[in-house]
Design a protein around this motif. Structure first.
Motif, mmCIF file in Angstrom:
data_model
loop_
_atom_site.group_PDB
_atom_site.id
_atom_site.type_symbol
_atom_site.label_atom_id
_atom_site.label_comp_id
_atom_site.label_asym_id
_atom_site.label_seq_id
_atom_site.Cartn_x
_atom_site.Cartn_y
_atom_site.Cartn_z
ATOM 1 N N SER A 2 0.837 -1.189 0.000
ATOM 2 C CA SER A 2 0.000 0.000 0.000
ATOM 3 C C SER A 2 0.882 1.253 0.000
ATOM 4 O O SER A 2 2.105 1.162 0.153
ATOM 5 C CB SER A 2 -0.902 -0.001 1.237
ATOM 6 O OG SER A 2 -0.107 0.216 2.384
ATOM 7 N N HIS A 3 0.203 2.404 -0.159
ATOM 8 C CA HIS A 3 0.951 3.654 -0.224
ATOM 9 C C HIS A 3 1.703 3.915 1.080
ATOM 10 O O HIS A 3 2.872 4.306 1.092
ATOM 11 C CB HIS A 3 -0.030 4.787 -0.523
ATOM 12 C CG HIS A 3 0.642 6.090 -0.769
ATOM 13 N ND1 HIS A 3 1.419 6.320 -1.888
ATOM 14 C CD2 HIS A 3 0.687 7.225 -0.031
ATOM 15 C CE1 HIS A 3 1.900 7.536 -1.833
ATOM 16 N NE2 HIS A 3 1.470 8.113 -0.717
ATOM 17 N N ARG A 4 1.007 3.642 2.192
ATOM 18 C CA ARG A 4 1.624 3.899 3.494
ATOM 19 C C ARG A 4 2.805 2.945 3.729
ATOM 20 O O ARG A 4 3.860 3.333 4.227
ATOM 21 C CB ARG A 4 0.581 3.728 4.595
ATOM 22 C CG ARG A 4 1.083 4.154 5.963
ATOM 23 C CD ARG A 4 0.076 3.934 7.065
ATOM 24 N NE ARG A 4 0.680 4.178 8.362
ATOM 25 C CZ ARG A 4 1.443 3.318 9.003
ATOM 26 N NH1 ARG A 4 1.706 2.145 8.467
ATOM 27 N NH2 ARG A 4 1.959 3.614 10.186
ATOM 28 N N GLN A 5 2.602 1.686 3.351
ATOM 29 C CA GLN A 5 3.674 0.697 3.514
ATOM 30 C C GLN A 5 4.885 1.065 2.659
ATOM 31 O O GLN A 5 6.027 0.904 3.082
ATOM 32 C CB GLN A 5 3.161 -0.680 3.109
ATOM 33 C CG GLN A 5 2.362 -1.370 4.204
ATOM 34 C CD GLN A 5 1.884 -2.729 3.742
ATOM 35 O OE1 GLN A 5 1.588 -2.911 2.560
ATOM 36 N NE2 GLN A 5 1.789 -3.658 4.668
ATOM 37 N N ASN A 6 4.569 1.578 1.456
ATOM 38 C CA ASN A 6 5.645 1.985 0.565
ATOM 39 C C ASN A 6 6.475 3.102 1.179
ATOM 40 O O ASN A 6 7.709 3.068 1.174
ATOM 41 C CB ASN A 6 5.030 2.454 -0.756
ATOM 42 C CG ASN A 6 5.941 2.154 -1.922
ATOM 43 O OD1 ASN A 6 7.060 1.709 -1.715
ATOM 44 N ND2 ASN A 6 5.463 2.388 -3.117
ATOM 45 N N ASP A 7 5.778 4.110 1.722
ATOM 46 C CA ASP A 7 6.471 5.223 2.375
ATOM 47 C C ASP A 7 7.300 4.732 3.553
ATOM 48 O O ASP A 7 8.425 5.181 3.782
ATOM 49 C CB ASP A 7 5.452 6.265 2.855
ATOM 50 C CG ASP A 7 4.942 7.110 1.703
ATOM 51 O OD1 ASP A 7 5.508 6.979 0.601
ATOM 52 O OD2 ASP A 7 3.983 7.880 1.902
ATOM 53 N N CYS A 8 6.698 3.804 4.282
ATOM 54 C CA CYS A 8 7.367 3.265 5.458
ATOM 55 C C CYS A 8 8.645 2.519 5.049
ATOM 56 O O CYS A 8 9.685 2.649 5.694
ATOM 57 C CB CYS A 8 6.399 2.323 6.175
ATOM 58 S SG CYS A 8 6.797 2.102 7.885
ATOM 59 N N TYR A 9 8.540 1.789 3.962
ATOM 60 C CA TYR A 9 9.702 1.032 3.481
ATOM 61 C C TYR A 9 10.808 1.984 3.019
ATOM 62 O O TYR A 9 11.986 1.756 3.284
ATOM 63 C CB TYR A 9 9.265 0.104 2.347
ATOM 64 C CG TYR A 9 10.322 -0.900 1.965
ATOM 65 C CD1 TYR A 9 10.756 -1.861 2.872
ATOM 66 C CD2 TYR A 9 10.897 -0.877 0.705
ATOM 67 C CE1 TYR A 9 11.728 -2.771 2.536
ATOM 68 C CE2 TYR A 9 11.872 -1.786 0.361
ATOM 69 C CZ TYR A 9 12.277 -2.732 1.280
ATOM 70 O OH TYR A 9 13.254 -3.628 0.949
ATOM 71 N N GLU A 10 10.406 3.044 2.312
ATOM 72 C CA GLU A 10 11.400 4.038 1.870
ATOM 73 C C GLU A 10 12.101 4.672 3.068
ATOM 74 O O GLU A 10 13.303 4.894 3.055
ATOM 75 C CB GLU A 10 10.708 5.115 1.041
ATOM 76 C CG GLU A 10 10.357 4.659 -0.355
ATOM 77 C CD GLU A 10 9.678 5.738 -1.168
ATOM 78 O OE1 GLU A 10 9.229 5.420 -2.276
ATOM 79 O OE2 GLU A 10 9.585 6.887 -0.692
ATOM 80 N N LEU A 11 11.305 4.928 4.092
ATOM 81 C CA LEU A 11 11.871 5.517 5.317
ATOM 82 C C LEU A 11 12.851 4.540 5.966
ATOM 83 O O LEU A 11 13.916 4.942 6.454
ATOM 84 C CB LEU A 11 10.725 5.848 6.273
ATOM 85 C CG LEU A 11 10.934 7.015 7.239
ATOM 86 C CD1 LEU A 11 11.215 8.289 6.477
ATOM 87 C CD2 LEU A 11 9.712 7.186 8.134
#
Lengths: 129, 176
Positions: A2-11
């Motif tokens: 998901s979008h949030r998971q993607n952001d979290c992974y990038e972080l």
């Protein structure tokens, strides 16, 4: 993902690469404490990064690469020119200092001794007989 | 005086460049896996960067500039017509190498050229994402996204056992 998971992974990737500022790091550290799954993924990412670094640590550098690179064109002769200029400059400076201090002049007593008297001492006149 | 000042700055740049050589060489080696090519890329990039007059005003950008010239040189070599194969000098990572080094090399070979450059610049070159973006002329966002993808692939390739070579079933009937 998901979008949030993607952001979290990038972080997470940025955290492992040490690219985050203090506030972002604090945020990620809080997340890692709360979510063990995230912590496991961060550990795996760190392990992967370490493996890449470890693999290329073994590569030894050729000895001729440790010599300073020579610049192309006029830069190649710059060192010789600068050496000559410095030598000439130091020589001129030394000469000027010596000239100013008058070191080339002899000691006054020696000079007085060596110099020819400007006027000859008057010969004593014999008394009249 | 100006000439002397310029010469001193150039000399200092050279010394800094020499100190960075091992790191730069490992980055170049990870791109091509050939000693001679890597050494040549590093040497020519350092010489070009040291001769760059603009760098005298911003010596802190030396590493970034050298890496930029290295990328340019490597891209130029890639686009050049095929050269005769050099003698095998890849003694650290022979293709049959096992262990971590061999697995890492295989994983690197599976990446695209740009991905390989991104991951080596970050992991081996110690560059920030902004520096990588500047060197490769990419947006920072693309670098971050690429790195996420690279890390996922490398993790699967290096850590996940189920991505290893599958076991082969050999028939023993003909042996008797």
């Amino acid at each position: 993902m998901s979008h949030r998971q993607n952001d979290c992974y990038e972080l997470l990737v940025a955290y492992v690469d040490g690219q985050l500022n203090r506030d972002e790091r604090e945020y990620v550290l809080t997340l890692l404490e709360q979510e063990p799954e995230l912590s496991r993924r961060a550990w795996e990412l760190r392990q992967t990064k370490d493996m890449v670094e470890f693999a290329y640590e073994q590569v030894t550098v050729p000895s001729d690469l440790s010599k300073p690179p020579r610049g192309p064109g006029p830069l190649r002769f710059m060192t010789a020119w600068v050496a000559v200029l410095v030598l000439v400059g130091v020589s001129l400076l030394g000469y000027a200092v010596v000239e100013k201090q008058g070191a080339h002049k002899p000691h006054p007593e020696i000079q007085a001794h060596n110099s020819y008297p400007a006027t000859l001492p008057a010969r004593p006149v014999p008394p009249p007989a | 005086m100006n000439f002397l000042c310029r010469w001193c700055k150039t000399w200092l740049l050279r010394q800094r460049g020499v100190r960075m050589t091992p790191q730069l060489y490992r980055v170049a080696y990870a791109w091509c896996h050939e000693q001679d090519t890597a050494a040549h890329i590093v040497r020519s990039a350092l010489a070009t960067a040291v001769a760059d007059a603009a760098l005298l005003r911003a010596p802190h950008l030396l590493k970034q500039q050298v890496l930029f010239y290295m990328v340019r040189d490597h891209r130029h070599r890639q686009s050049a017509p095929e050269q005769p194969a050099a003698p095998a000098s890849d003694r650290w990572f022979p293709p049959s190498a096992g262990g971590i080094a061999g697995r890492v090399r295989q994983a690197m070979l599976e990446l695209s050229e740009e991905q390989c450059k991104i991951v080596t610049l970050v992991d081996l070159g110690g560059c920030s994402y902004r520096e990588v973006a500047a060197i490769l002329d990419l947006p920072v966002r693309s670098v971050v996204r690429s790195l996420c993808e690279i890390r996922t692939r490398m993790k699967e390739r290096l850590l996940n056992r189920r991505y290893g070579r599958p076991a082969q079933v050999v028939s023993l009937e003909g042996l008797r």
